[in-house]
Design a protein around this motif. Sequence first.
Motif, mmCIF file in Angstrom:
data_model
loop_
_atom_site.group_PDB
_atom_site.id
_atom_site.type_symbol
_atom_site.label_atom_id
_atom_site.label_comp_id
_atom_site.label_asym_id
_atom_site.label_seq_id
_atom_site.Cartn_x
_atom_site.Cartn_y
_atom_site.Cartn_z
ATOM 1 N N HIS A 259 -49.373 6.949 -2.789
ATOM 2 C CA HIS A 259 -50.700 6.611 -3.302
ATOM 3 C C HIS A 259 -50.777 5.158 -3.745
ATOM 4 C CE1 HIS A 259 -54.140 6.897 -6.250
ATOM 5 N NE2 HIS A 259 -54.642 7.559 -5.225
ATOM 6 N N TYR A 260 -49.663 4.628 -4.238
ATOM 7 C CA TYR A 260 -49.628 3.222 -4.678
ATOM 8 C C TYR A 260 -50.067 2.279 -3.566
ATOM 9 C CZ TYR A 260 -47.489 -1.371 -5.432
ATOM 10 O OH TYR A 260 -47.260 -2.726 -5.519
ATOM 11 N N PHE A 261 -49.560 2.483 -2.367
ATOM 12 C CA PHE A 261 -49.874 1.574 -1.269
ATOM 13 C C PHE A 261 -51.338 1.680 -0.861
ATOM 14 C CE2 PHE A 261 -45.300 2.307 -0.995
ATOM 15 C CZ PHE A 261 -44.859 0.992 -1.064
ATOM 16 N N ALA A 262 -51.899 2.873 -0.961
ATOM 17 C CA ALA A 262 -53.326 3.033 -0.675
ATOM 18 C C ALA A 262 -54.158 2.264 -1.694
ATOM 19 C CB ALA A 262 -53.697 4.517 -0.683
ATOM 20 N N THR A 263 -53.763 2.334 -2.965
ATOM 21 C CA THR A 263 -54.534 1.626 -3.998
ATOM 22 C C THR A 263 -54.403 0.111 -3.844
ATOM 23 O OG1 THR A 263 -52.702 1.747 -5.587
ATOM 24 C CG2 THR A 263 -54.304 3.525 -5.639
ATOM 25 N N VAL A 264 -53.226 -0.365 -3.477
ATOM 26 C CA VAL A 264 -53.057 -1.806 -3.245
ATOM 27 C C VAL A 264 -53.990 -2.267 -2.133
ATOM 28 C CG1 VAL A 264 -51.469 -3.588 -2.402
ATOM 29 C CG2 VAL A 264 -50.700 -1.952 -4.129
ATOM 30 N N ASN A 265 -54.080 -1.483 -1.070
ATOM 31 C CA ASN A 265 -54.960 -1.841 0.044
ATOM 32 C C ASN A 265 -56.434 -1.766 -0.325
ATOM 33 O OD1 ASN A 265 -53.539 -2.712 2.382
ATOM 34 N ND2 ASN A 265 -52.707 -0.645 2.630
ATOM 35 N N GLN A 266 -56.734 -1.072 -1.413
ATOM 36 C CA GLN A 266 -58.114 -1.002 -1.921
ATOM 37 C C GLN A 266 -58.365 -2.057 -2.997
ATOM 38 O OE1 GLN A 266 -58.324 3.031 -3.347
ATOM 39 N NE2 GLN A 266 -58.007 3.916 -1.315
ATOM 40 N N ASN A 267 -57.437 -2.996 -3.125
ATOM 41 C CA ASN A 267 -57.520 -4.053 -4.147
ATOM 42 C C ASN A 267 -57.517 -3.476 -5.565
ATOM 43 O OD1 ASN A 267 -57.697 -6.283 -2.282
ATOM 44 N ND2 ASN A 267 -59.800 -5.637 -1.864
ATOM 45 N N LEU A 277 -48.935 -8.796 -2.706
ATOM 46 C CA LEU A 277 -48.401 -8.227 -1.466
ATOM 47 C C LEU A 277 -49.382 -8.346 -0.308
ATOM 48 C CD1 LEU A 277 -46.700 -4.976 -2.823
ATOM 49 C CD2 LEU A 277 -45.674 -7.234 -2.454
ATOM 50 N N LEU A 278 -50.664 -8.504 -0.624
ATOM 51 C CA LEU A 278 -51.675 -8.646 0.428
ATOM 52 C C LEU A 278 -51.904 -10.107 0.806
ATOM 53 C CD1 LEU A 278 -54.376 -6.083 -0.790
ATOM 54 C CD2 LEU A 278 -52.467 -5.705 0.788
ATOM 55 N N MET A 279 -51.256 -11.023 0.099
ATOM 56 C CA MET A 279 -51.478 -12.448 0.325
ATOM 57 C C MET A 279 -50.607 -13.017 1.438
ATOM 58 S SD MET A 279 -53.869 -13.242 -1.820
ATOM 59 C CE MET A 279 -54.519 -11.591 -1.503
ATOM 60 N N ASN A 280 -49.673 -12.210 1.935
ATOM 61 C CA ASN A 280 -48.794 -12.612 3.028
ATOM 62 C C ASN A 280 -49.014 -11.649 4.192
ATOM 63 O OD1 ASN A 280 -45.991 -11.992 4.438
ATOM 64 N ND2 ASN A 280 -45.903 -14.117 3.750
ATOM 65 N N PRO A 281 -49.254 -12.138 5.415
ATOM 66 C CA PRO A 281 -49.558 -11.247 6.535
ATOM 67 C C PRO A 281 -48.461 -10.220 6.805
ATOM 68 C CG PRO A 281 -50.072 -13.521 7.110
ATOM 69 C CD PRO A 281 -49.346 -13.566 5.803
ATOM 70 N N THR A 282 -47.204 -10.641 6.688
ATOM 71 C CA THR A 282 -46.108 -9.711 6.965
ATOM 72 C C THR A 282 -46.039 -8.619 5.908
ATOM 73 O OG1 THR A 282 -44.817 -11.471 8.030
ATOM 74 C CG2 THR A 282 -43.627 -9.498 7.332
ATOM 75 N N SER A 283 -46.088 -9.003 4.637
ATOM 76 C CA SER A 283 -46.008 -7.994 3.582
ATOM 77 C C SER A 283 -47.238 -7.097 3.584
ATOM 78 C CB SER A 283 -45.833 -8.646 2.211
ATOM 79 O OG SER A 283 -46.943 -9.443 1.867
#
Length: 343
Positions: A259-267, A277-283
């Motif tokens: 669930h953590y990764f889903a929330t990160v992708n939702q800002n 983690l969203l500021m680098n294309p690879t990460s």
Amino acid sequence: MRAEFTFLLLVVSLVVVARAGKGSSGGGLRQNFYRTTHCPQAEQLVRQITWSRARNDPKLGAKLLRVHYHDCFVRGCDASILLETVGTNQSEKDARPNLTLGGFEAIDDIKSQIEKVCPGIVSCADILALSARDAVSFPFKRPMWDVLTGRRDGRVSLISDVSGNLPSPFSDFPTLQTLFEKKGLNINDLVALSGAHTIGVAHCGAFSRRLFNFTGKGDTDPSLDPTYAETLKSQCPNPANPATTVEMDPQSSLSFDTHYFATVNQNKGLFQSDAALLMNPTSAGIVKQLEVPWAFFNQFGKSMVNMGAIEVLVGNAGEIRKSCRHNSASNPGWNNSGGDCNE
């Protein structure tokens, strides 16, 4: 029990997570180290005691996992985080990022019980690594990753070593990547280990600047989801009560899941380090990949093995403490060269 958590139980039961092969090692560590010592039951004892305590403390996994992280990034995985201040020489425990750590009583209990059965053999560093894994694994009723063992305990713990070595919740991506690389960890490890934020809580001070004064002008971090930001402001008004905590993974802080990764992708990552983690294309790509349960569990297990091997003391280095809070210099009459811990 949430449907998602039930699904994850099934996934874990079907997927073999980061199983290290026989004889494999990291930094001189290996599987089943204590089978060749006078304490072959060591890992079983750690698990039994940890699971017994976890039944009464659903937050124990988050506590011990955090202590293990904070230990390994400073002087390596040598249990230096467990040492108490002696006189005027402040230990790592007294550093500001470590003041909110918990779970030390569980480590004390495990060490005390093991010393009764196998005195002077099992290191506090190994107990910490094993108990962190076992506490997180308790809801799944099986170990979620392998722990290589054979660590020795360090004799030194200095408050001055913490700054610059411990990842900060305020860090941007380049800072995090540089720090992880210094510890021998790569970008996959960085993202996967950030996934530990799927369990546990955080004090308001660790993120309040994002809410009320992000650039020093009384503003809110624009990368944070506005609705989530307002929710956090209601939980942590300015100035915040230092004792107030919020879930790091909203509505899922007791479930070790993706669930953590889903929330990160939702800002909705709580910390600046999460949003980074969203500021680098690879990460950012890895964050997306790790929303898949089997991918996260597999990579997390591998990354925990990698982290658990940072600057370890093995062989005749360090010592085996009698008490995890005190080294041999603080225990007159106690002198253990660790002969029983060597083959």
